[in-house]
Structures are given as C-alpha cells and as structure tokens.
Scaffold this motif. Structure first.
Motif, mmCIF file in Angstrom:
data_model
loop_
_atom_site.group_PDB
_atom_site.id
_atom_site.type_symbol
_atom_site.label_atom_id
_atom_site.label_comp_id
_atom_site.label_asym_id
_atom_site.label_seq_id
_atom_site.Cartn_x
_atom_site.Cartn_y
_atom_site.Cartn_z
ATOM 1 N N ILE A 122 4.856 -4.056 -3.125
ATOM 2 C CA ILE A 122 5.074 -4.642 -1.749
ATOM 3 C C ILE A 122 6.394 -3.892 -1.187
ATOM 4 O O ILE A 122 7.284 -4.043 -2.006
ATOM 5 C CB ILE A 122 4.915 -6.015 -1.762
ATOM 6 C CG1 ILE A 122 3.723 -6.585 -2.222
ATOM 7 C CG2 ILE A 122 5.086 -6.709 -0.391
ATOM 8 C CD1 ILE A 122 3.641 -8.044 -2.418
ATOM 9 N N GLU A 123 6.338 -3.681 0.060
ATOM 10 C CA GLU A 123 7.859 -3.410 0.660
ATOM 11 C C GLU A 123 8.144 -4.362 1.919
ATOM 12 O O GLU A 123 7.036 -4.370 2.716
ATOM 13 C CB GLU A 123 7.874 -1.864 1.250
ATOM 14 C CG GLU A 123 8.103 -0.991 0.207
ATOM 15 C CD GLU A 123 9.525 -1.219 -0.269
ATOM 16 O OE1 GLU A 123 9.914 -0.533 -1.608
ATOM 17 O OE2 GLU A 123 10.572 -1.479 0.508
ATOM 18 N N GLU A 124 9.203 -4.980 1.945
ATOM 19 C CA GLU A 124 9.447 -5.818 2.982
ATOM 20 C C GLU A 124 10.490 -5.467 3.938
ATOM 21 O O GLU A 124 10.729 -6.055 4.992
ATOM 22 C CB GLU A 124 9.952 -7.025 2.451
ATOM 23 C CG GLU A 124 8.951 -7.947 1.486
ATOM 24 C CD GLU A 124 8.009 -8.755 2.059
ATOM 25 O OE1 GLU A 124 7.686 -8.735 3.496
ATOM 26 O OE2 GLU A 124 7.190 -9.399 1.605
ATOM 27 N N GLY A 125 11.185 -4.220 3.558
ATOM 28 C CA GLY A 125 12.395 -3.837 4.007
ATOM 29 C C GLY A 125 12.594 -3.515 5.462
ATOM 30 O O GLY A 125 12.790 -2.505 5.791
ATOM 31 N N PHE A 126 11.404 -3.798 6.548
ATOM 32 C CA PHE A 126 11.446 -3.558 7.675
ATOM 33 C C PHE A 126 12.131 -4.339 8.735
ATOM 34 O O PHE A 126 11.690 -5.613 8.721
ATOM 35 C CB PHE A 126 10.135 -3.156 8.203
ATOM 36 C CG PHE A 126 9.349 -2.264 7.029
ATOM 37 C CD1 PHE A 126 9.562 -0.882 7.158
ATOM 38 C CD2 PHE A 126 8.437 -2.661 6.249
ATOM 39 C CE1 PHE A 126 8.924 0.014 6.332
ATOM 40 C CE2 PHE A 126 7.909 -1.874 5.223
ATOM 41 C CZ PHE A 126 8.126 -0.563 5.220
ATOM 42 N N LYS A 140 15.961 4.435 8.093
ATOM 43 C CA LYS A 140 17.086 3.355 7.989
ATOM 44 C C LYS A 140 18.401 3.810 7.701
ATOM 45 O O LYS A 140 18.570 4.746 6.808
ATOM 46 C CB LYS A 140 16.921 1.924 7.092
ATOM 47 C CG LYS A 140 15.785 1.199 7.875
ATOM 48 C CD LYS A 140 15.171 0.078 6.891
ATOM 49 C CE LYS A 140 16.091 -0.784 6.573
ATOM 50 N NZ LYS A 140 15.480 -2.083 5.615
ATOM 51 N N TYR A 187 9.668 6.273 9.304
ATOM 52 C CA TYR A 187 10.656 4.941 9.364
ATOM 53 C C TYR A 187 11.945 5.388 8.939
ATOM 54 O O TYR A 187 12.027 5.549 7.541
ATOM 55 C CB TYR A 187 9.890 3.796 9.136
ATOM 56 C CG TYR A 187 10.828 2.521 9.688
ATOM 57 C CD1 TYR A 187 10.431 1.871 10.633
ATOM 58 C CD2 TYR A 187 11.497 2.000 8.637
ATOM 59 C CE1 TYR A 187 11.049 0.625 10.967
ATOM 60 C CE2 TYR A 187 12.200 0.696 9.089
ATOM 61 C CZ TYR A 187 11.854 0.085 10.246
ATOM 62 O OH TYR A 187 12.717 -1.027 10.558
ATOM 63 N N LEU A 203 1.679 -2.465 0.099
ATOM 64 C CA LEU A 203 1.519 -3.627 1.136
ATOM 65 C C LEU A 203 2.811 -3.688 1.918
ATOM 66 O O LEU A 203 3.981 -4.039 1.356
ATOM 67 C CB LEU A 203 1.407 -4.994 0.384
ATOM 68 C CG LEU A 203 0.072 -5.385 -0.501
ATOM 69 C CD1 LEU A 203 -0.059 -4.831 -1.595
ATOM 70 C CD2 LEU A 203 -0.163 -6.745 -0.476
#
Lengths: 432, 432
Positions: A425-429, B288, B286, B268
């Motif tokens: 899982i990646e959450e870093g947006f 950063k 994307y 995910l």
C-alpha cells in the motif's frame, strides 16, 4: 573546465529572492547536472534591505536594473520586476545587447509579447518565460517543445491559485466569497490587492500567452472575454454540486475553422473530470489534440519556490544552449545505493483463507506482532464452522523482510489454506 | 533560407510508421514553428512491404539500418527497431559519426544506457529519448530540464498502458485477468506476447530510466524489484475498493539518506488520489520534491501517434540546437481570428428567482425557445405562493449572443426578481 555564465537578477520580490536563494544554494548541483556554472553576479532592486543583503555573498547591488544591464557584462538576465514599465524597457535593453533573458512577467508578455518575441528571434538575446504560467508546471516548454509536432484543439487551464483556493474553500465549507478571500490572504495565497486574481485578469494574461503559443497567432488580452469569481455564491456552488458539477475559474482556448475562442470565466465542469479534482492553490492545464488525445499537467501554481524552479530551468536551458553543453545523466557522486528489497518499508494488504475456529486469528496476529508488524484493520468475512473463510488485514508500515518472514510462518499454520496474498500500500499522495 | 537537416528512420513498426507519417504530413508546420526543415531522407527495415513503400515519397530504403547510417549523410537518426541488438550497435555507430540520435528504446537504455550517455556527452552526437517513457507525456524533459534545479524525493508512475487497461477492466467490471487481457488485445492495447507488460518488465525498464535521471545514479534494471499483475484477482480489487483503495501497477522510486528505493509492483493507492483517477490506457507520473510540492503529468501512454509525437519533439529540439534556431511564436499565417464573444457556443447554468405562480416558467421557457435555447434540466426549489422561489435550469449548447438576449428579456418579466445568474458549462473532458 566548467563554463561560467554571469547572471543578474532584477527584482527581489518573493520569486526574485527565491531565485537568488536557489542559485546560491544549488550552485554545485546545477554544475553537476547541467555541466555549466550559473554565477550570480549582480542583483537590482530599488529597495535592497539589510535582510536581503545578508543573503548575498559579494554580488553587486543596483537600485536601477538598467544600470546593472549597462555596467555588468551579464550573460543572462532574470527579470522579476513585474508590470509593464520599466520591466519592458529593461528586457529590450538586454535583448538588444545580446543578453539572454528569463522572465516571469505574464502581464508584459500578454500585452507586448510580440515585440519581444520578434526581437529575440532576430537578435542575439533569447527569451524564456516558463515561470510566467503555471509556476512549477512546465506548460510553456510542453506546448513549444514537447508538442511541437501536434496540432492542439483546445486548452483548459486552472492557472490562478488564489481563485482556485477561494473557490475550493467556498465549495468545501460553504464559506462566502469575502470570508474565503480573507482566509486565502492569511495563508499567503492572496495578495493585499487581489483584484488581478479575483477579476480574472491574471488568468486572462496567462491564457493569452498559452493561446498565442498553441495556435501561433498574436492575441490582445483586451480581446479575451474575462469574468472573475465575485458573482459565485455558496448557493450556486451547491446547485452545481447537486447537478454533478464543480465550478472552476477556467481559462479556455479552442481552435476551429480559423477561429480561436479564448476566454476566462467561472465554469461548471463535471465533478468526475480530472480538472475538478484540482483543488486549493494547485494549478493544472488540460490539453486536447487529435494525435495527442487528452493530456494534463498538474502542480503548484504561484508561490516563491515553485516559480523560482521554473526560472532556474530556463536559465539552465539557455546556458546549455549558449555553451553547447549536454546535461549529465549520472551526476550524483554521493554513495547512493539501491535499497535491498527486504529493507523496503511499506504498509500491506493481506488476504488469508483461515478455518473459522477460535484462536486462528490470534495465532496470525501473534506472528505479525512478533515480527513488529502492527495491524490497522481486520475484516473477517462470513462465518462458516470448520470451513475456510477469508480474512482481510491491512498493516501499518513494516519492513518487507519482516513481512516475508511472517508470511512464511503464517502459511505453515495448519488452519490456513493456500498461500496468503499480499499487496503493498502507498499512502504518500497529497491532494486527495 | 530555412536550414535543412537529413533524417533517417530505422525500424518501421507502429511508432516508426507514425513518425514517417507525421514527418511527411507536418513538414510545413514544423518549418513554420521550428524554423528548420526535417527532411526525411531514408528509412531502414528488414521488411519494407509495398504498403509501407507507398507511404514514402522518394526516400531511400535500406534493409539494414547500419548501411543507412554508413551511406547516407544523415544529421539525425531515429532508432525505433527496439530490443538490445542490433539497435545498440546502430546507435553507437551513429553517435560515433556525430549523428544525433532519437530513440524510444527503453529496454536498451535501461540495460546499457550508461555507455550511450557517456558517448553522447563526450562525442559529437547527442541522444534524446523522450518517447522511451510515457508516450506523449514529456516526463524525460520535465525531469532533465524543467526540474533541473529541484531535488526530487519520489516518483510514482503508471507507465504501462496495457496493465492499466487490464486492471481498469477488472476493477470496473469484475472481469478475470484472462478475459481483461483478451479485451486489451482486441482493442490493440496489448501485444500478441504481453509478457513484458504483464510481468512488469516494461515498467521496470522505464522506472530505471526515470530513477537514473531523477537521482543521477546508474541503476541496473535487474536490481529493481519487479512484480507483475497476474496475482491480482477481482476479489482482491473488491477488497481494496471496500477499504478505500484502487490497485495500480505502480513504479516507485524514492530517495532518502543516500539510499534509492526503486520497484514495480501492484499497489493499493487511495481511491481519492489523483493517480487512482488514471484509468484505461492512460499513463501518469506523479513527482514529489520539497521545493516542488506534488506535481503530476498525465496523458496517453504507448500507441503509435502519441509516441511519434515525442519522437518529433526530440528531433525538433536537436535540430534547433544544431542550427541554433529559435522557435517562432507567431507561425500561423492562416486567417485565424478571435471569435467574438456573442458567437461563443456553450451550455449554461441559469438561476432565476421567480414568483411561484402558474405560467411563469412557461414564459421563461418560451423566451429561451424563441432564442433557440433548449433546456436540459429544470429544478424548481420549494413552493411558496406569491413569493420568490429559486428556479435552476441547465441548457443544451447555445450561442452566447442568444443567451444574453434571452436573459435580457427574462429579467424584464414582471414575475422575475433580481437579474438572473448564469454560469457557462464545459463538458468536453475525456477520462471521467
């Protein structure tokens, strides 16, 4: 060995200071990456206070930018004074002397661009202006260079961060315009005099430039239909929402049958469109063309650091052209190494098939805990005595090596069917 | 007066043919915009069939690209053969002869990029490869040029259209992998042998290139953790959806503390993130960075026309550098004019305050109808005898002039309070 070019910066406002700051701070990095040195030689501003002087090394300071251009033997001039006068005269002066110019001056380019473009094409000095539209979004070079072979049909731009921030506040929290403007000011997203932003003039200047570049014709910004956001109320935003739309201050440029339609006004756009998801101070430009399909660039709009980024990119690109140098691909001589897979850190989704007996989940969580993996959610689906039922887990951040070891142990448990499935899982947006 | 450069194209597959096609078709447009002529001189392919020959004017045809490079005095070579051998040899040969090279060969660059990058930096021939990653998305020049002054922290890429299309089908319609792959093939989004796409190798090659450019280090694609999408089932996609996530085949590159983490695997990501909205055959990257915030580029990935667009942009940029020419801003000499505001065509949102009496709405719609404006929806809010209640309307496309005239008439009606409010609607966005 590395060629050195002399840079002068005129105008030390927010973007000017950031440009100076980045030039000084990233000096080595730019040399490594670009193979050319951008040496800040002089700055000019009518009011250089002591704080600003303290940032400088031993650069010459001028109160009049024209004097700087006259007296320093600059290779590159950065014009960040803004407005039509005296910025226009100084750019003319520099281009005429064969000095390359980088500017962020959208008003000047929209109103008098043609004279500079022609001068730059004929003379020795080149002109770049990536920072004039869309802050860190490379929309100018995308239209001029990346899409040079493409015939664009239409451009839609959210190109003013102040109004986008205000509309987002109004839509999300039902704020009235005045209240939202006040908040934008507090957060530094609106200037003391927000007229140019709120009335749409800033967007109109930027759309004039984009339409000129995309369609190759000379347009006067006065001929661009321009309407600001003052007429938009929370009630209208709510109507729009119920109809399936968001409202954005949209710049629109379309070409068809030798006619170009350029305008700026509040616009209802489908809630599910990519542009509707562009909220807060962010900017985006959406392009359409027959060979291209649709394409979008999105990023931080105005603001010192991101706009200065665009100025630096123009400087580097002019410097590379001037010195005929090619950027390095491998410029990092630090001891940078690839991280081994087992040291990766990630959150995980896990799906097990487990016999629905007391204690099975306890054993699974014990194994995870022993490997320092903490669980965020558990969903046990269905109940079926002594048959396999799915268990879905998500974890907090854990090392891949620990996860693999835990999975190995879990799959050995006798009440677990098949090999467990896991997905990272990646959450870093931001901007969700 | 316009300088002319000789271009040879090696490899006439989908992208090669499209490149030839665009070079021939857009010849005049490129001269106008770029101020330099890209003259297609020769093509090379082991099998040039009669269909392909028919597309050409009088260009020389070679079966061996090495012969073309040897015998023609090319200024620019386009390598679209693909694969490591013989493409690598031919690029070496060209660069060594001082011929500039444009390639879309991600596998070759990922595996042997270092030798070409060094050769190109030392020698006469330059190397460009925008088309290697992200089709029409100008991600290479964005990282190398636009963000040259920025230290990037992380890159997330949906950079394989085939797998993104397959995952979108599976998520939206509950299709099994095999079924979705079959559909992707039918639509031309998957090749006969989809291994490189489905197993993630194609994405790994592209991420290797992006990570090398962004972080300045030499990476071997074999060291990049790579996992394809075959393990993803509709059940896992449904779990993810219920947890608030979408699943994408994501390329990830992050830098921290002299360590670089590069990998490709199904991931995910939050449903509400901008990347989750990238569906079907579309690609997005994307980015950063601390000075940058977050930034995204989005557009059509693979596919002949969009990739050829990137090839052409590299050719033009090399040609401009070679001839020291500056692109024109005003290149359109057609009789293109701005459309007068009253001739704009748009859909509209309208909000009126009307006395809630029978016949008021009839009079409003009669006026709109007389001006050829047809109504899409009407929402009359609340009921309150003889008091003003809001009426919200949306219209189909109508001319602005007609709309203004109708509004003028409507606001004269005696049962209408205040001036009606109207906001334009834009629907023309793909990918919703």
């Amino acid at each position: 060995m590395v060629k050195k070019l002399k840079v002068g910066v005129a105008g030390l406002g927010t973007v000017g200071l950031q440009t100076v700051c980045q030039l000084l701070k990233n000096r080595e990095q730019i040399i490594q990456k670009a193979g050319v040195e951008l040496a800040l030689t002089a700055v000019a501003d009518p009011q250089i206070d002591s704080d600003r002087k303290a940032m400088l090394d031993n650069q010459s300071c001028y109160s009049d930018a024209a004097d700087m251009v006259e007296q320093e033997e600059l290779d590159l001039l950065v014009e960040l004074i803004g407005g039509v006068d005296p910025a226009g005269k100084i750019i003319h002066q520099a281009l005429n002397r064969g000095i390359d110019v980088v500017t962020a001056n959208k008003e000047l380019l929209a109103k008098q661009g043609s004279s500079f473009f022609e001068l730059s094409r004929k003379g020795e000095g080149r002109l770049r202006f990536e920072a004039a539209v869309g802050g860190s979004i490379p929309i100018i070079r995308t239209i001029r260079e990346a899409l040079v072979g493409v015939e664009l049909d239409s451009i839609y731009g959210i190109i003013n961060g102040t109004t986008n921030y205000i509309l987002s506040c109004m839509a999300d929290r039902g704020l009235e315009f005045d209240k939202a403007l006040q908040e934008a000011r507090h957060k530094g997203f609106a200037e003391a005099d927000p007229t140019a932003d709120v009335e749409g003039f800033d967007s109109a200047h930027k759309m004039t430039i984009l339409a000129e570049l995309a369609f190759g014709i000379n347009i006067s910004p006065d001929a661009v239909y321009t309407e600001g956001i003052k007429g938009i109320t929370p009630m209208i935003l709510e109507d729009a929402r119920q109809l399936g739309y968001s409202i954005k201050l949209l710049g629109i440029a379309k070409k068809f049958n030798h006619r170009v339609d350029v305008r700026v006004h509040p616009t209802l756009i489908p809630q599910k469109s990519a542009l509707a998801a562009v909220t807060g101070e962010y900017n985006a430009v959406y392009l359409k063309g027959s060979q291209l399909g649709s394409s979008m660039l999105y990023g931080k709009g105005a603001g010192g650091p991101s706009t200065a980024t665009a100025v630096i990119s123009d400087l580097v690109s002019l410097a590379a052209q001037k010195t005929n140098s090619t950027p390095a691909v491998y410029y990092s001589w630090e001891k940078t190494r690839l991280l081994p897979t087992e040291q990766l850190v990630s959150c995980y989704y896990l799906r097990l098939s487990a016999v629905d007996r007391p204690g099975v989940l306890a054993r699974v969580t014990e194994i995870l805990g022993r490997h320092h993996i903490s669980i965020e959610t558990v969903i046990q689906r269905g109940r079926s005595a002594d048959r396999l039922v799915p268990v879905v887990l998500t974890t907090h951040e854990a090392r891949e090596g620990a996860m693999q070891a835990a999975l190995e142990e879990i799959s050995q448990l006798e009440d677990i069917g098949q090999t467990p499935k896991f997905v990272r899982i990646e959450e870093g947006f931001e901007q969700e």
